[in-house]
Design a protein around this motif. Structure first.
Motif, PDB file in Angstrom:
ATOM      1  N   ALA A  26       1.048  -1.344  -0.053  1.00 38.38           N
ATOM      2  CA  ALA A  26       0.161  -0.160   0.475  1.00 38.38           C
ATOM      3  C   ALA A  26       0.471   1.292  -0.180  1.00 38.38           C
ATOM      4  O   ALA A  26       1.258   1.551   1.095  1.00 38.38           O
ATOM      5  N   THR A  31      -5.530   3.369   0.236  1.00 40.23           N
ATOM      6  CA  THR A  31      -4.930   2.553  -0.393  1.00 40.23           C
ATOM      7  C   THR A  31      -6.682   1.992  -0.394  1.00 40.23           C
ATOM      8  O   THR A  31      -6.861   1.223   0.528  1.00 40.23           O
ATOM      9  N   LEU A 190      -5.674   3.157   5.050  1.00 39.10           N
ATOM     10  CA  LEU A 190      -6.159   1.606   3.747  1.00 39.10           C
ATOM     11  C   LEU A 190      -7.962   1.806   4.056  1.00 39.10           C
ATOM     12  O   LEU A 190      -8.392   1.318   5.264  1.00 39.10           O
ATOM     13  N   THR A 205      -4.864   4.420  -4.981  1.00 38.90           N
ATOM     14  CA  THR A 205      -4.531   2.180  -4.876  1.00 38.90           C
ATOM     15  C   THR A 205      -5.515   1.852  -4.444  1.00 38.90           C
ATOM     16  O   THR A 205      -6.559   2.010  -3.556  1.00 38.90           O
TER      17      THR A 205
END
Length: 366
Positions: A26, A31, A190, A205
């Protein structure tokens, strides 16, 4: 604020009837772990947080080893300095908003980081500080939970379906705050979600997870414009992400954008002239024509080139188009592919109604 470096995850774990076996990195930014419910996303996030101990794993955040089963390393959650925002806010009901926020600061490590005033301003919490959670809306509770996590000065922030329990109005309320968090703090995030619209707006991402495996990883524009990932996204949700700049606010209520392929018109977008926006254009909203259409109501006519044609198992086909260096997808029928004689390299026109791009699919570019 910044973390120690990129997150690297490699783990394996076998449950009854389900095996998790995946690895990904990541990079800085947001991400998104994206996939259907039950694909293993929350288990991965809990492993990063230290709330779940995998049978085999190596998880690192920059130079810090959070878990390495081969070396017998498993840092407890409180030593990982990772903030976690759950689907439900989990605020303390007997404390005010300000006291809930300061509770996060109680666990903060010494060093530079945002203070209460900065987070209150960033998340628009100033008018809520003296209220208790029972007097807050779902979106307000989510913002308080987010502020509490940030004030603990984490190396990284984990967010597990933070908008899943909110209705569409509350989601629209909190998404701009998440964009501000992404753009202003530089805190690695995340983000777990199975909602394509959220991921398209927020992620830098995307890690696509299916049945415990990573099937695709890359920048959001790349993953969402890949015809091979469309079945996993869901054909009704398939659509590319492009970046455009606000050129003008027209007198008739439209916003004119400059995109790599040319001008785009959308219903009024509340953004200043010159700002960059991220647009998610659904493949099912794009029509194709061999010649520039005339005498039609659609305002957005883009000269594009066919890059790839992927036939579906049924009567449909997905066409990837080069729009001035950005990718656009069009969902058409096999019959249309044949009738138009579509082939890679062919110049065609993409047709998109101005009202086709919903407000939920328009966000800050970051």
């Amino acid at each position: 604020m910044s973390g120690l470096g990129p997150l690297s995850v490699a783990l394996r774990h076998r449950f009854a009837g389900f095996a998790l076996d995946l690895a990904f990195d990541a990079p800085p930014g947001v991400t998104a772990l994206f996939g259907r419910s039950g694909s293993g996303k929350t288990t991965v996030v809990n492993a990063v947080a230290g709330l779940f101990r995998p049978q085999a794993a190596r998880i690192t955040l920059g130079d810090a080893v959070l878990c390495d089963t081969d070396a017998g390393v498993f840092l407890p959650p409180y030593r990982r300095r990772i903030g976690y925002v759950f689907q439900d806010a989990r605020l303390f009901p007997h404390l005010t908003v300000q006291q809930n926020l300061l509770y996060g600061r109680f666990f903060a490590q010494k060093g530079a980081g945002p203070d209460l005033a900065a987070i209150t301003d960033l998340l628009g919490l100033g008018a809520l500080l003296n209220r208790r959670p029972g007097a807050l809306s779902g979106g307000e509770k989510s913002r308080v939970a987010l502020g509490r996590a940030i004030l603990s000065r984490p190396r990284m922030l984990l967010m597990d379906e933070p908008l899943a329990a909110l209705d569409e109005a509350r989601k629209a309320e909190i998404l701009p705050y998440l964009e501000r968090l992404r753009d202003q703090l530089g805190l690695p995030i995340l983000y777990v979600s199975h909602a394509a619209a959220e991921v398209a707006r927020l992620a830098t991402t995307v890690v696509l997870v299916e049945a415990g495996r990573v099937t695709a990883v890359g920048p959001v524009e790349q993953v969402f414009a890949d015809t091979a990932t469309a079945p996993a996204l869901g054909l009704r949700e398939a659509g590319a992400v492009i970046v455009a700049r606000v050129a003008a606010q027209e007198e008739d209520g439209l916003t004119r954008l400059e995109s790599p392929a040319g001008p785009l018109f959308l219903p009024r977008v509340a953004a200043p002239v010159g700002s960059e926006l991220r647009l998610r254009i659904l493949a099912q909203d794009v029509m194709l024509a061999l010649d520039r259409p005339a005498g039609i109501s659609a305002l957005n006519l883009l000269p594009v080139q066919v890059q790839e044609i992927r036939m579906g198992e049924g009567p449909g086909a997905l066409v990837r188009l080069d729009a001035g260096g950005s990718a656009i997808l069009a969902r058409v029928t096999r019959r249309s592919v044949t009738a138009l004689g579509l082939r890679p390299g062919q110049a065609v026109w993409a047709v998109l109604k101005a009202v086709s791009v919903a407000q939920e699919n328009v966000g800050g570019a970051g």
